[in-house]
Design a protein around this motif. Structure first.
Motif, PDB file in Angstrom:
ATOM      1  N   ASP A 370     -37.213 -21.136 -85.285  1.00 32.48           N
ATOM      2  CA  ASP A 370     -36.948 -19.870 -85.832  1.00 32.48           C
ATOM      3  C   ASP A 370     -35.181 -20.196 -85.505  1.00 32.48           C
ATOM      4  O   ASP A 370     -34.978 -19.039 -86.568  1.00 32.48           O
ATOM      5  N   GLU A 371     -35.420 -20.347 -84.351  1.00 31.41           N
ATOM      6  CA  GLU A 371     -33.490 -20.049 -84.479  1.00 31.41           C
ATOM      7  C   GLU A 371     -32.230 -20.912 -85.688  1.00 31.41           C
ATOM      8  O   GLU A 371     -31.753 -20.689 -85.792  1.00 31.41           O
ATOM      9  N   LYS A 374     -32.810 -18.929 -88.325  1.00 31.98           N
ATOM     10  CA  LYS A 374     -32.118 -17.824 -88.494  1.00 31.98           C
ATOM     11  C   LYS A 374     -30.581 -17.949 -88.619  1.00 31.98           C
ATOM     12  O   LYS A 374     -29.876 -17.657 -89.069  1.00 31.98           O
ATOM     13  N   LYS A 375     -29.732 -18.559 -88.327  1.00 30.59           N
ATOM     14  CA  LYS A 375     -28.639 -19.736 -88.196  1.00 30.59           C
ATOM     15  C   LYS A 375     -28.683 -19.919 -89.877  1.00 30.59           C
ATOM     16  O   LYS A 375     -27.179 -20.291 -89.895  1.00 30.59           O
ATOM     17  N   CYS A 472     -24.156 -21.290 -78.278  1.00 31.62           N
ATOM     18  CA  CYS A 472     -25.586 -21.881 -78.571  1.00 31.62           C
ATOM     19  C   CYS A 472     -26.222 -19.757 -79.449  1.00 31.62           C
ATOM     20  O   CYS A 472     -25.385 -19.367 -79.384  1.00 31.62           O
ATOM     21  N   PRO A 473     -27.063 -20.446 -80.539  1.00 39.75           N
ATOM     22  CA  PRO A 473     -27.294 -19.038 -81.047  1.00 39.75           C
ATOM     23  C   PRO A 473     -27.233 -18.114 -80.746  1.00 39.75           C
ATOM     24  O   PRO A 473     -28.011 -17.801 -79.806  1.00 39.75           O
ATOM     25  N   PRO A 475     -29.344 -15.421 -78.613  1.00 41.81           N
ATOM     26  CA  PRO A 475     -31.206 -15.003 -78.875  1.00 41.81           C
ATOM     27  C   PRO A 475     -31.346 -13.929 -79.049  1.00 41.81           C
ATOM     28  O   PRO A 475     -30.593 -12.955 -79.845  1.00 41.81           O
ATOM     29  N   CYS A 481     -32.939 -16.882 -75.925  1.00 43.19           N
ATOM     30  CA  CYS A 481     -32.822 -18.903 -76.527  1.00 43.19           C
ATOM     31  C   CYS A 481     -31.804 -19.323 -74.791  1.00 43.19           C
ATOM     32  O   CYS A 481     -32.299 -18.614 -73.747  1.00 43.19           O
TER      33      CYS A 481
END
Length: 516
Positions: A370-371, A374-375, A472-473, A475, A481
């Motif tokens: 999912d991240e 989105k990222k 880190c993207p 959260p 995250c």
């Protein structure tokens, strides 16, 4: 030449007589020694007398008493010894036989330990053979003016002559007061200086009264050899009462020691050629009739109980008693099934833990994917590519972990099926155990692969500084995250713990396999 020959012929008879006479004397003396040697070297017959002895490990009874003995004062019987006196000041204690001893010749073996924290001890320990029981008194915890024999292990120097610790043999006819001030040296019939305190092994003393001669042998306490004795003293022409009691006493004064007696063994000695009296002759006729009557009553009561039980349970008549007990094969088979049941339960528990780990991994993979999605829509091109590569590597690693865990789960499931089939059949314990070991080895290999992949991932992240700069993207609000390093550490820790658990269980199973 002629003169010399004639001289030799004339001197020959004298030389022959001179050599023959000592030879005859020597052979005669040797013959006399050989004739007398069997009588002098013949040893007496020894018979153990349990009614006048005690020894561990089950020395005292539940009520604290010693069979066939009585204890007085501060004596404390236990399972393996009798503490005559504890290491406290002004203590007295003793143990005495309940019945009189009427042996003409005897031998006593005493094993004791005298220990204390001080450089000097007090007062000492005594072994008695007296006409009456000296239950309490001033002489090492026993009565003074005794009629009989006392062997004293004196550890305190009263006269200041520095001749203690010492072992003394003192006799008394019932009218002499013991000389405490001089440590009894004026009344001693035999003595020797031996240090018996604080030795690495218990002290052993052998006291023999044979043909009116008392001999005391002592062990130095530096070796566990039971036959390693040293000569202490010997008293000839010693007359003691024909009947008497054996006793052991001890006392402490201003200084104190623990006086512990581990065993006292008495043997009756019979001269060679004499017939030993039968054991039945030692029991009085009244006691013998009493025992016979008690045995007869007990036998009748037992027969009545058997008849009542047979009337109440007619179905069990004629069944052998051996059916109530399992045989050797039945016991081994029961142990095999119990071991397999334990293995079955452990594998079930591992199966549940693997299911939990799989659920956690799936949740982490779903969050990471999912991240990534989105990222990929919001981040810049350069940083998005770097982060997407890193996340793709994490996803692939997680997929490998999931695949390995699925294989482990299948292996455990197959092991459970095989153990269940073996338990139903009841005859293939060895083959099932071998296949289970094979599956456990496969599990170890899969865990090695998982550990190697996670270590490779951690090293790659630490060696590439560019990837360290990638953050880190952001959260999402729920769920949060997890960074790659923390996730990798979590996987490594769980994998190592799981691998240690598998190794521990495999060692237990190997030990169980050796036992069966």
């Amino acid at each position: 030449m002629a003169v010399s020959i004639s001289q030799c012929w004339t001197a020959g008879p004298f030389i022959f007589l001179l050599t023959l006479f000592p030879t005859l004397l020597f052979h005669g003396s040797v013959a006399d020694v050989r004739a007398d040697s069997p009588a002098s070297e013949a040893l007496p017959h020894r018979r153990f007398e349990y009614k006048y002895s005690f020894k561990g490990p089950h020395l005292s009874q539940s009520d604290g008493s010693v069979p066939f003995w009585i204890h007085t004062g501060n004596a404390i019987p236990s399972a393996d010894q009798v503490r005559i006196t504890p290491s406290l000041r002004s203590q007295k204690g003793s143990v005495w036989t309940k019945n009189k001893v009427s042996f003409e010749n005897w031998e006593a073996e005493l094993t004791f330990r005298v220990s204390g924290r001080g450089r000097m001890g007090a007062d000492g320990l005594a072994v008695w053979f007296t006409e009456s029981q000296g239950l309490d008194g001033p002489v090492y915890g026993a009565a003074d003016k005794w009629n009989g024999l006392g062997i004293f292990f004196d550890s305190f120097d009263n006269d200041g002559k520095k001749n203690n610790p010492a072992i003394m043999v003192v006799g008394n006819n019932g009218n002499i007061v013991y000389d405490h001030q001089n440590d009894g040296t004026t009344q001693a019939l035999g003595t020797c200086l031996r240090d018996f305190r604080n030795k690495p092994y218990p002290i052993r003393a052998k006291i023999t009264y044979y043909r009116k001669t008392l001999t005391v042998l002592i062990n130095n306490g530096f070796t566990p050899d039971k036959n390693d004795y040293e000569f202490c003293t010997k008293v000839d022409n010693m007359v003691i009462p024909k009947d008497g009691f054996f006793g052991i006493s001890a006392a402490t004064g201003g200084l104190a020691d623990d006086h512990d007696v581990l065993s006292f063994l008495l043997f009756r000695l019979t001269e060679p050629g004499q017939q030993q009296p039968p054991p039945e002759s030692e029991i009085p006729k009244e006691e013998k009739d009493k025992y016979q009557e008690e045995f007869k009553n007990f036998q009748e009561e037992l027969d009545k109980k058997k008849e009542e039980f047979q009337k109440e349970h007619p179905d069990v008549q004629g069944e052998p008693i051996e059916d109530m007990y399992e045989s050797v094969n039945e016991r081994e088979l029961r142990q095999v099934f119990e071991g397999q049941n334990r293995i079955h339960l452990e594998i079930k528990q591992l199966h549940r833990q693997l299911a939990m780990i799989l659920d956690e991994q799936r949740r982490y993979v779903s969050v990471i994917t999912d991240e990534i999605a989105k990222k990929g829509t919001t981040a810049e091109s350069g940083q998005a590519e770097a982060s997407s590569q890193q996340l793709n590597s994490v996803v692939s690693t997680q997929q490998d972990v999931l695949r390995n865990l699925n294989e482990l789960r299948n292996s455990f499931h197959e092991s459970l099926k095989q153990i269940g089939s073996v338990q139903q059949q009841g005859g293939g314990g060895g083959a099932a155990t071998y296949e289970t070991m094979q599956h456990l080895n496969d599990i170890k290999e899969h865990l090695h692969l998982v550990k190697r992949d996670t270590e490779h991932l951690v090293q790659r992240n630490t060696q590439n500084p560019a990837e360290k700069a990638v953050k880190c993207p952001e959260p999402p609000p729920m769920p949060s995250c997890l960074s790659t390093v923390h996730f990798a550490m979590f996987v490594v820790v769980q994998t190592v713990l799981f691998f240690c658990y598998i190794m521990y269980k495999s060692q237990q199973e190997a030990a169980a396999k050796k036992f069966f």
